[in-house]
Design a protein around this motif. Structure first.
Motif, short mmCIF file in Angstrom:
data_model
loop_
_atom_site.label_atom_id
_atom_site.label_comp_id
_atom_site.label_asym_id
_atom_site.label_seq_id
_atom_site.Cartn_x
_atom_site.Cartn_y
_atom_site.Cartn_z
N ALA A 284 -15.30 -79.87 15.07
CA ALA A 284 -16.48 -80.55 14.89
C ALA A 284 -16.18 -82.28 15.18
O ALA A 284 -16.90 -82.93 15.85
N ALA A 285 -15.05 -82.61 14.68
CA ALA A 285 -15.03 -84.06 14.61
C ALA A 285 -14.66 -84.47 16.12
O ALA A 285 -14.61 -85.87 16.31
N LEU A 286 -14.45 -83.75 17.05
CA LEU A 286 -14.24 -84.12 18.54
C LEU A 286 -15.38 -84.04 19.40
O LEU A 286 -15.48 -84.18 20.66
N ILE A 287 -16.49 -83.47 18.81
CA ILE A 287 -17.73 -83.35 19.57
C ILE A 287 -18.78 -84.56 19.11
O ILE A 287 -19.03 -84.80 18.01
N HIS A 288 -19.00 -84.98 20.39
CA HIS A 288 -19.96 -86.26 20.35
C HIS A 288 -20.77 -86.36 21.43
O HIS A 288 -20.55 -85.64 22.51
N ALA A 289 -21.75 -86.96 21.97
CA ALA A 289 -22.75 -87.39 22.88
C ALA A 289 -21.75 -87.45 24.18
O ALA A 289 -22.15 -86.89 25.18
N SER A 290 -20.67 -88.24 24.09
CA SER A 290 -19.72 -88.57 25.43
C SER A 290 -18.75 -87.36 25.49
O SER A 290 -18.12 -87.34 26.70
#
Length: 343
Positions: free
Chosen positions: A302-308
């Motif tokens: 989860a910590a690696l998932i973001h908008a970019s």
């Protein structure tokens, strides 16, 4: 048992047609990329005591560019590595009947097996030029009693080596977790719960340009630690060229598996690799496959998932992935398809 290569092979014989790969899959003359910049990285794990950040950086860079690296100063005594390699060489040199009595079984459900080519021997189109021994390693108290009884020192040396290799694997996974920013303990417990050992034995081959010891593939597990001895043969595909992973003294080869690729959301590379044979020297390698438990739920951290960096893969139980992997015969272009998120 009679399928095992040493039981029928003679150096005077030509390569049987059932071992000759189609022209587009043959290794040819084993051409490998000559550029020094393409050498598989060698990382000194001992240096983390005074520069941990540098070691983490080196591991991440190697995992992103190659999906492979070698480690030295890992803490496993060279004598133990040599003793373990010797005991496997002795095993493959045992007379046929002693191998049969010690381990062999045609039972597909038996977890400790000696196999020729692959478990798909009866229906594969082309056979591999290898024999291999496989069995689970942990928990030791459960599985050691079903390991080979000969050579006499087999269980002693293999159990000691497994224990040391698992420590190194967990150390590397801790460094990867820190480097990815998901925490040093991310890969503990179910994600790295099981370890299987695969010992590949490649006898000399009458025409190595026509066949393979192992075909092109990527590993389905989390991470692989390989003792490859002092005979070359492992090759990694990078930028369309085959890179030879040359043996180094007391070194271990580390191979990123599909599960690390998925958990890193594609940041780490699980490289395709293969094994070529040679015409003069027996080659034996010991692979320790660090594997999630069958029910372990795998998904991008989860910590690696973001908008970019949007999520690339769906979540799944490891057993689902493994079943699909073998159903697709490990073909890299299709193995991940059921688990990708459509953009």
């Amino acid at each position: 048992m009679e399928k095992l290569v040493p039981n029928w092979y003679s150096a005077a014989q030509p390569l049987p047609e059932t071992y000759i790969f189609p022209p587009d899959a043959r290794p040819g003359k084993f051409s490998v990329a000559p550029s020094i910049s393409n050498d598989i990285p060698v990382i000194d794990l001992g240096s983390q005591s005074h520069d941990r950040a540098l070691v983490i950086q080196q591991i991440l860079e190697a995992s992103q560019e190659f999906g492979f690296f070698q480690v030295i100063n890992h803490g496993i005594p060279e004598a133990l590595m040599n003793d373990t390699m010797d005991v496997f060489k002795e095993f493959f040199e045992l007379p046929l009947e002693e191998k049969r009595a010690s381990i062999y079984s045609d039972d597909p459900n038996k977890v400790c097996k000696l196999v020729h080519s692959s478990v798909n021997y009866d229906w594969e189109e082309v056979h591999l030029w290898r024999d291999f021994l496989r069995h689970p390693c942990e928990p030791l108290e459960k599985f050691m009693p079903i390991w080979p009884r000969k050579p006499i020192k087999y269980r002693e040396h293999v159990s000691k080596c497994f224990t040391q290799v698992k420590k190194v694997a967990l150390d590397i996974l801790e460094l990867i977790g820190e480097g990815l920013g998901i925490g040093s303990e991310y890969f503990n417990d179910e994600l790295s719960k099981e370890t299987d050992i695969f010992v590949n034995h490649y006898p000399p081959c009458p025409d190595p340009s026509l066949t393979l010891g192992i075909t092109k593939h990527s590993d389905p597990q989390l991470i692989t630690i390989l003792l490859q001895g002092d005979v070359s043969g492992l090759q990694v595909l990078k930028d369309g060229e085959w890179i030879g992973v040359e043996p180094i003294s007391n070194g271990l080869v580390v191979n990123i598996g599909y599960q690390l690729r998925i958990i890193s959301n594609g940041k780490l590379k699980c490289a395709e690799h293969r094994v070529v044979t040679n015409s003069s020297t027996v080659r034996t390698t010991i692979g320790f496959f660090i594997t999630p438990s069958p029910d372990c739920y795998i998904e991008p951290a989860a910590a690696l998932i973001h908008a970019s960096n949007p999520r690339l893969y769906k979540g799944f139980r490891y057993e689902e992935f493994r079943a699909n992997y073998f159903r697709k015969q490990g073909k890299t272009e299709v193995v991940l398809e059921p688990f990708k998120i459509e953009s």
